[in-house]
Design a protein around this motif. Structure first.
Motif, PDB file in Angstrom:
ATOM      1  N   PRO A   1       0.788  -1.236   0.000  1.00 17.00           N
ATOM      2  CA  PRO A   1       0.000   0.000   0.000  1.00 17.00           C
ATOM      3  C   PRO A   1       0.823   1.291   0.000  1.00 17.00           C
ATOM      4  O   PRO A   1       0.298   2.338  -0.355  1.00 17.00           O
ATOM      5  CB  PRO A   1      -0.834  -0.113   1.276  1.00 17.00           C
ATOM      6  N   ASP A   2       2.099   1.235   0.367  1.00 14.93           N
ATOM      7  CA  ASP A   2       2.903   2.448   0.428  1.00 14.93           C
ATOM      8  C   ASP A   2       3.554   2.814  -0.905  1.00 14.93           C
ATOM      9  O   ASP A   2       4.230   3.827  -0.999  1.00 14.93           O
ATOM     10  CB  ASP A   2       3.993   2.308   1.509  1.00 14.93           C
ATOM     11  N   GLU A   3       3.353   1.991  -1.927  1.00  6.39           N
ATOM     12  CA  GLU A   3       3.943   2.273  -3.231  1.00  6.39           C
ATOM     13  C   GLU A   3       2.897   2.854  -4.173  1.00  6.39           C
ATOM     14  O   GLU A   3       1.699   2.760  -3.935  1.00  6.39           O
ATOM     15  CB  GLU A   3       4.545   1.000  -3.821  1.00  6.39           C
ATOM     16  N   ALA A   4       3.369   3.456  -5.254  1.00  8.47           N
ATOM     17  CA  ALA A   4       2.468   4.047  -6.246  1.00  8.47           C
ATOM     18  C   ALA A   4       1.535   2.975  -6.799  1.00  8.47           C
ATOM     19  O   ALA A   4       1.862   1.789  -6.763  1.00  8.47           O
ATOM     20  CB  ALA A   4       3.283   4.661  -7.378  1.00  8.47           C
ATOM     21  N   PRO A   5       0.376   3.355  -7.341  1.00  7.24           N
ATOM     22  CA  PRO A   5      -0.532   2.349  -7.918  1.00  7.24           C
ATOM     23  C   PRO A   5       0.171   1.535  -9.000  1.00  7.24           C
ATOM     24  O   PRO A   5       0.950   2.060  -9.778  1.00  7.24           O
ATOM     25  CB  PRO A   5      -1.652   3.195  -8.529  1.00  7.24           C
ATOM     26  N   PHE A   6      -0.093   0.232  -8.994  1.00 11.05           N
ATOM     27  CA  PHE A   6       0.504  -0.672  -9.961  1.00 11.05           C
ATOM     28  C   PHE A   6      -0.415  -0.816 -11.159  1.00 11.05           C
ATOM     29  O   PHE A   6      -1.625  -0.934 -11.007  1.00 11.05           O
ATOM     30  CB  PHE A   6       0.726  -2.056  -9.349  1.00 11.05           C
ATOM     31  N   ARG A   7       0.151  -0.832 -12.358  1.00 10.40           N
ATOM     32  CA  ARG A   7      -0.621  -1.091 -13.569  1.00 10.40           C
ATOM     33  C   ARG A   7      -0.182  -2.440 -14.113  1.00 10.40           C
ATOM     34  O   ARG A   7       0.996  -2.763 -14.129  1.00 10.40           O
ATOM     35  CB  ARG A   7      -0.375   0.010 -14.593  1.00 10.40           C
ATOM     36  N   PHE A   8      -1.153  -3.219 -14.538  1.00  8.52           N
ATOM     37  CA  PHE A   8      -0.876  -4.552 -15.064  1.00  8.52           C
ATOM     38  C   PHE A   8      -1.377  -4.671 -16.493  1.00  8.52           C
ATOM     39  O   PHE A   8      -2.352  -4.027 -16.878  1.00  8.52           O
ATOM     40  CB  PHE A   8      -1.550  -5.619 -14.188  1.00  8.52           C
ATOM     41  N   VAL A   9      -0.692  -5.505 -17.262  1.00  9.50           N
ATOM     42  CA  VAL A   9      -1.105  -5.817 -18.628  1.00  9.50           C
ATOM     43  C   VAL A   9      -1.257  -7.335 -18.744  1.00  9.50           C
ATOM     44  O   VAL A   9      -0.720  -8.085 -17.943  1.00  9.50           O
ATOM     45  CB  VAL A   9      -0.092  -5.287 -19.672  1.00  9.50           C
ATOM     46  N   THR A  10      -1.980  -7.758 -19.735  1.00  7.17           N
ATOM     47  CA  THR A  10      -2.261  -9.179 -19.929  1.00  7.17           C
ATOM     48  C   THR A  10      -1.090  -9.877 -20.610  1.00  7.17           C
ATOM     49  O   THR A  10      -0.672  -9.479 -21.694  1.00  7.17           O
ATOM     50  CB  THR A  10      -3.530  -9.353 -20.780  1.00  7.17           C
ATOM     51  N   ALA A  11      -0.580 -10.910 -19.957  1.00 15.15           N
ATOM     52  CA  ALA A  11       0.450 -11.757 -20.559  1.00 15.15           C
ATOM     53  C   ALA A  11      -0.199 -12.980 -21.200  1.00 15.15           C
ATOM     54  O   ALA A  11       0.277 -13.494 -22.206  1.00 15.15           O
ATOM     55  CB  ALA A  11       1.466 -12.196 -19.509  1.00 15.15           C
ATOM     56  N   SER A  12      -1.303 -13.443 -20.609  1.00 14.33           N
ATOM     57  CA  SER A  12      -2.002 -14.613 -21.126  1.00 14.33           C
ATOM     58  C   SER A  12      -3.477 -14.515 -20.737  1.00 14.33           C
ATOM     59  O   SER A  12      -3.801 -14.073 -19.643  1.00 14.33           O
ATOM     60  CB  SER A  12      -1.389 -15.881 -20.524  1.00 14.33           C
ATOM     61  N   LEU A  13      -4.325 -14.917 -21.660  1.00 13.61           N
ATOM     62  CA  LEU A  13      -5.770 -14.936 -21.418  1.00 13.61           C
ATOM     63  C   LEU A  13      -6.336 -16.225 -21.988  1.00 13.61           C
ATOM     64  O   LEU A  13      -6.110 -16.548 -23.158  1.00 13.61           O
ATOM     65  CB  LEU A  13      -6.446 -13.729 -22.085  1.00 13.61           C
ATOM     66  N   HIS A  14      -7.039 -16.969 -21.141  1.00 17.99           N
ATOM     67  CA  HIS A  14      -7.703 -18.195 -21.589  1.00 17.99           C
ATOM     68  C   HIS A  14      -9.166 -18.099 -21.163  1.00 17.99           C
ATOM     69  O   HIS A  14      -9.456 -17.790 -20.006  1.00 17.99           O
ATOM     70  CB  HIS A  14      -7.065 -19.433 -20.955  1.00 17.99           C
ATOM     71  N   VAL A  15     -10.074 -18.356 -22.093  1.00 17.86           N
ATOM     72  CA  VAL A  15     -11.506 -18.282 -21.805  1.00 17.86           C
ATOM     73  C   VAL A  15     -12.194 -19.560 -22.271  1.00 17.86           C
ATOM     74  O   VAL A  15     -11.950 -20.028 -23.386  1.00 17.86           O
ATOM     75  CB  VAL A  15     -12.160 -17.060 -22.493  1.00 17.86           C
TER      76      VAL A  15
END
Length: 144
Positions: free
Chosen positions: A33-47
């Protein structure tokens, strides 16, 4: 074009993908919680599509954190309509590299960078006070 009366499968995949990366960001933020907001991107998507999804029903998307590591989060998600699971999937989300972020920490100034884009403050959301651990359902059930 989708079959009339049913949700297009690509939309269901997008919901799982978006919910997965959002859940990854929320879980990482709660873990640090003390770090800047994290942004994530998709490495893999299975549906997996389990049944046709009616277009006139309210959709419920639920995610479960399966694995939480420093730079990778695995999220399992389901999309339900009328109380029945219609699709399920898994998202492997990775932290977005600094050089991809147009508002990187080197230009980050009080939630606003030079481009004018305002970073969201995820700590303002009531769910942000909950503790997210592997196996937890996201969004958590909040007190009324």
């Amino acid at each position: 074009m989708a079959v009339p009366g049913y949700v297009y499968g690509g939309l269901l995949a997008s919901l799982i993908d978006c919910h997965g990366t959002g859940s990854a960001s929320a879980a990482a933020g709660r873990a640090r919680p003390d770090e800047a907001p994290f942004r994530f991107v998709t490495a893999s998507l299975h549906v997996d599509y389990l049944r046709p999804t009616p277009i006139d029903a309210e959709l419920d998307v639920r995610g479960v954190i399966k694995e939480l590591m420093e730079k990778k989060v695995v999220v399992s998600a389901t999309v339900s309509a009328n109380g029945k699971e219609c699709a399920k999937g898994e998202v492997v989300a990775v932290r977005m590299p600094e050089n991809m972020d147009r508002c990187s920490s080197s230009r980050f100034d009080k939630k606003r960078c030079g481009c004018g884009w305002k970073r969201p403050n995820i700590t303002e959301h009531p769910a942000a006070t909950a503790t997210q651990r592997p196996g937890d359902v996201f969004p958590p059930t909040l007190p009324q």
